[in-house]
Design a protein around this motif. Structure first.
Motif, PDB file in Angstrom:
ATOM      1  N   VAL A  36     -14.160 135.493  36.994  1.00 28.33           N
ATOM      2  CA  VAL A  36     -12.725 135.197  36.860  1.00 28.33           C
ATOM      3  C   VAL A  36     -12.517 134.027  35.901  1.00 28.33           C
ATOM      4  O   VAL A  36     -12.769 132.869  36.256  1.00 28.33           O
ATOM      5  CB  VAL A  36     -12.109 134.871  38.243  1.00 28.33           C
ATOM      6  CG1 VAL A  36     -10.658 134.453  38.105  1.00 28.33           C
ATOM      7  CG2 VAL A  36     -12.226 136.062  39.175  1.00 28.33           C
ATOM      8  N   PHE A 133      -5.743 135.573  44.269  1.00 28.30           N
ATOM      9  CA  PHE A 133      -6.546 136.775  43.983  1.00 28.30           C
ATOM     10  C   PHE A 133      -6.679 137.678  45.219  1.00 28.30           C
ATOM     11  O   PHE A 133      -7.760 138.185  45.506  1.00 28.30           O
ATOM     12  CB  PHE A 133      -7.936 136.376  43.437  1.00 28.30           C
ATOM     13  CG  PHE A 133      -7.861 135.377  42.317  1.00 28.30           C
ATOM     14  CD1 PHE A 133      -7.359 135.753  41.078  1.00 28.30           C
ATOM     15  CD2 PHE A 133      -8.257 134.056  42.502  1.00 28.30           C
ATOM     16  CE1 PHE A 133      -7.259 134.830  40.034  1.00 28.30           C
ATOM     17  CE2 PHE A 133      -8.163 133.128  41.473  1.00 28.30           C
ATOM     18  CZ  PHE A 133      -7.665 133.511  40.236  1.00 28.30           C
ATOM     19  N   GLN A 136      -3.622 141.643  44.995  1.00 31.55           N
ATOM     20  CA  GLN A 136      -4.155 142.790  44.237  1.00 31.55           C
ATOM     21  C   GLN A 136      -5.019 143.718  45.104  1.00 31.55           C
ATOM     22  O   GLN A 136      -5.276 144.845  44.725  1.00 31.55           O
ATOM     23  CB  GLN A 136      -4.970 142.262  43.044  1.00 31.55           C
ATOM     24  CG  GLN A 136      -6.139 141.391  43.460  1.00 31.55           C
ATOM     25  CD  GLN A 136      -6.599 140.398  42.389  1.00 31.55           C
ATOM     26  OE1 GLN A 136      -5.805 139.922  41.589  1.00 31.55           O
ATOM     27  NE2 GLN A 136      -7.882 140.089  42.365  1.00 31.55           N
ATOM     28  N   LYS A 165      -5.112 138.884  39.105  1.00 28.69           N
ATOM     29  CA  LYS A 165      -5.473 139.580  37.874  1.00 28.69           C
ATOM     30  C   LYS A 165      -4.264 140.428  37.512  1.00 28.69           C
ATOM     31  O   LYS A 165      -3.654 141.028  38.407  1.00 28.69           O
ATOM     32  CB  LYS A 165      -6.700 140.463  38.102  1.00 28.69           C
ATOM     33  CG  LYS A 165      -7.165 141.158  36.846  1.00 28.69           C
ATOM     34  CD  LYS A 165      -8.430 141.953  37.083  1.00 28.69           C
ATOM     35  CE  LYS A 165      -8.922 142.516  35.758  1.00 28.69           C
ATOM     36  NZ  LYS A 165     -10.073 143.417  35.917  1.00 28.69           N
ATOM     37  N   SER A 178      -8.815 143.457  28.364  1.00 29.78           N
ATOM     38  CA  SER A 178      -9.868 143.910  29.273  1.00 29.78           C
ATOM     39  C   SER A 178     -11.230 143.855  28.563  1.00 29.78           C
ATOM     40  O   SER A 178     -12.243 143.456  29.146  1.00 29.78           O
ATOM     41  CB  SER A 178      -9.512 145.319  29.729  1.00 29.78           C
ATOM     42  OG  SER A 178     -10.528 145.850  30.473  1.00 29.78           O
ATOM     43  N   HIS A 181     -12.294 140.387  28.545  1.00 30.91           N
ATOM     44  CA  HIS A 181     -12.771 140.005  29.879  1.00 30.91           C
ATOM     45  C   HIS A 181     -14.214 140.475  30.078  1.00 30.91           C
ATOM     46  O   HIS A 181     -15.054 139.746  30.626  1.00 30.91           O
ATOM     47  CB  HIS A 181     -11.843 140.583  30.960  1.00 30.91           C
ATOM     48  CG  HIS A 181     -12.258 140.230  32.351  1.00 30.91           C
ATOM     49  ND1 HIS A 181     -12.204 141.115  33.396  1.00 30.91           N
ATOM     50  CD2 HIS A 181     -12.784 139.087  32.873  1.00 30.91           C
ATOM     51  CE1 HIS A 181     -12.659 140.531  34.493  1.00 30.91           C
ATOM     52  NE2 HIS A 181     -13.018 139.309  34.210  1.00 30.91           N
ATOM     53  N   THR A 208      -4.013 146.182  40.067  1.00 28.69           N
ATOM     54  CA  THR A 208      -3.264 145.069  39.480  1.00 28.69           C
ATOM     55  C   THR A 208      -1.833 145.489  39.150  1.00 28.69           C
ATOM     56  O   THR A 208      -1.517 146.684  39.085  1.00 28.69           O
ATOM     57  CB  THR A 208      -3.951 144.573  38.184  1.00 28.69           C
ATOM     58  OG1 THR A 208      -3.998 145.656  37.253  1.00 28.69           O
ATOM     59  CG2 THR A 208      -5.357 144.075  38.473  1.00 28.69           C
ATOM     60  N   ASN A 234      -6.770 138.032  31.437  1.00 27.80           N
ATOM     61  CA  ASN A 234      -5.893 138.799  32.328  1.00 27.80           C
ATOM     62  C   ASN A 234      -5.820 138.213  33.740  1.00 27.80           C
ATOM     63  O   ASN A 234      -5.656 138.952  34.714  1.00 27.80           O
ATOM     64  CB  ASN A 234      -6.299 140.283  32.374  1.00 27.80           C
ATOM     65  CG  ASN A 234      -7.803 140.477  32.338  1.00 27.80           C
ATOM     66  OD1 ASN A 234      -8.542 139.501  32.276  1.00 27.80           O
ATOM     67  ND2 ASN A 234      -8.262 141.702  32.372  1.00 27.80           N
ATOM     68  N   PHE A 235      -5.921 136.916  33.843  1.00 29.30           N
ATOM     69  CA  PHE A 235      -5.811 136.237  35.144  1.00 29.30           C
ATOM     70  C   PHE A 235      -4.764 135.133  35.018  1.00 29.30           C
ATOM     71  O   PHE A 235      -4.733 134.426  34.008  1.00 29.30           O
ATOM     72  CB  PHE A 235      -7.164 135.643  35.548  1.00 29.30           C
ATOM     73  CG  PHE A 235      -8.195 136.703  35.852  1.00 29.30           C
ATOM     74  CD1 PHE A 235      -8.429 137.100  37.157  1.00 29.30           C
ATOM     75  CD2 PHE A 235      -8.884 137.331  34.833  1.00 29.30           C
ATOM     76  CE1 PHE A 235      -9.347 138.097  37.438  1.00 29.30           C
ATOM     77  CE2 PHE A 235      -9.808 138.333  35.095  1.00 29.30           C
ATOM     78  CZ  PHE A 235     -10.041 138.719  36.406  1.00 29.30           C
TER      79      PHE A 235
END
Ligand SMILES: C[S@@+](CC[C@H](N)C(=O)[O-])C[C@H]1O[C@@H](n2cnc3c(N)ncnc32)[C@H](O)[C@@H]1O
Length: 242
Positions: A36, A133, A136, A165, A178, A181, A208, A234-235
Motif C-alpha cells: 500500500v 482500508f 473496500q 484503495k 494500476s 501500483h 473498490t 490508487n490509495f
C-alpha cells in the motif's frame, strides 16, 4: 515487524479467495507495508487528526483494526484525555494477536478489543472514528448503512478518517495507475507472479469505488465537510467532519 510475506510466491496454490486468516495475520505488517503506497503516511494522519478531533469523555474507534497500527497511534494521541479506544475486527487471528500486543492497555481499561462484524457494532459518543482500508472489503450494499451508523454515533464536530484503495472514472487512468501500483510492488520485492496471484485471490473480495462515489455517499449521509488529506497512486485518505 512480523514475518516476510511470501504467501503468493508460488502462485495462489490454494485457489481460495483472500481472507484475513492466520497465515495472512502472520505476515500482515510486511504485506501492507510493501503493498500500500502511502500506508505509513495514512497512519501518521491518524495521529495528527485524532489529536485535533478527539474529545475528553468520548470514545475513539478503530474499525477493521487488523494488528492495530492505528490503534497504537490513537492510544498515544489520546493519552492525556479521558478516552477509551475501541478497536474492532472480525478476524479471530487478528484480534488474538492484538490481545497479546495490547494486553497492558486492555488491563488499564484504556482499550477494548472486540472480535465482531463492524456491520453490527454499536458506535456511540464517538469523537473520532478511523476506518482504514476496510470499507473496500464490505458488501457494497452494506457500506452506506455502516457510514450512516458511524455518522449517528459521532458527536457533532467529530471526525471520520477513512483510507481506501480507489479506482478512477476513466478506465485509461485506472489501468495506468494500476500498472504503476504493480511497479511499486515489484520495487518492493514482489514478483509478477505473486502480484498476479494476489490480484486473482482478491477478485470479488476487495471491491473498490471511485473517490466521487465516496464523496457522494458521505454528503448524502450528512457529513458537513470532507477533504482528501493524501493520495498516493490508487490509495487515498480522507477526513469527514460531522
Ligand atoms: C486491510 S485490513 C485493515 C488495515 C488496518 N486498518 C490498518 O490500517 O492497519 C482490513 C481489515 O478489516 C477487517 N474486516 C473486514 N471486514 C470486516 C467486518 N465486516 N467486520 C470487522 N472487520 C472486518 C479484516 O479482518 C482486516 O483485518
Amino acid at each position: 515487524m512480523g514475518k516476510q510475506d511470501d504467501i503468493f510466491i508460488e502462485g495462489n496454490l490454494s485457489g481460495l479467495p483472500f481472507s484475513f486468516n492466520e497465515e495472512v495475520t502472520e505476515v500482515f505488517e510486511d504485506m501492507i507495508d510493501r503493498s500500500v503506497p502511502g500506508y505509513k503516511t495514512s497512519v501518521n494522519l491518524v495521529d495528527y487528526y485524532s489529536r485535533q478531533y478527539s474529545r475528553d469523555n468520548s470514545y475513539v474507534y478503530d474499525l477493521g483494526c487488523s494488528l492495530g497500527a492505528s490503534t497504537k497511534v490513537l492510544l498515544d494521541s489520546v493519552n492525556d484525555k479521558n478516552i477509551k479506544v475501541i478497536s474492532i475486527d472480525n478476524s479471530a487471528a487478528m484480534i488474538e494477536k492484538c490481545n497479546k500486543l495490547f494486553s497492558s492497555y486492555v488491563d488499564e481499561g484504556r482499550l477494548e478489543l472486540k472480535l465482531e462484524d463492524i456491520n453490527i457494532s454499536e458506535i456511540t459518543n464517538a469523537s473520532v472514528v478511523v476506518i482504514n482500508f476496510v470499507l473496500q472489503f464490505l458488501d457494497r450494499d452494506k457500506r452506506t448503512l455502516l457510514i450512516e451508523k458511524i455518522f449517528k454515533g459521532l458527536n457533532p464536530g467529530g471526525g471520520l478518517l477513512i483510507s481506501e484503495k480507489v479506482h478512477f472514472q476513466s478506465d485509461r487512468e485506472s489501468k495506468n495507475i494500476s500498472l504503476l501500483h504493480h511497479l511499486f510492488k515489484e520495487k518492493n520485492g514482489y514478483t509478477k507472479m505473486e502480484i498476479a496471484a494476489k490480484r486473482d485471490s482478491l477478485e470479488g473480495v476487495m471491491v473498490t469505488e471511485t473517490e466521487e462515489v465516496h464523496f457522494q455517499r458521505m454528503n448524502r449521509v450528512g457529513f458537513s465537510r470532507g477533504e482528501k488529506l493524501m493520495s498516493n497512486l490508487n490509495f487515498a485518505t480522507y477526513l469527514f467532519i460531522k
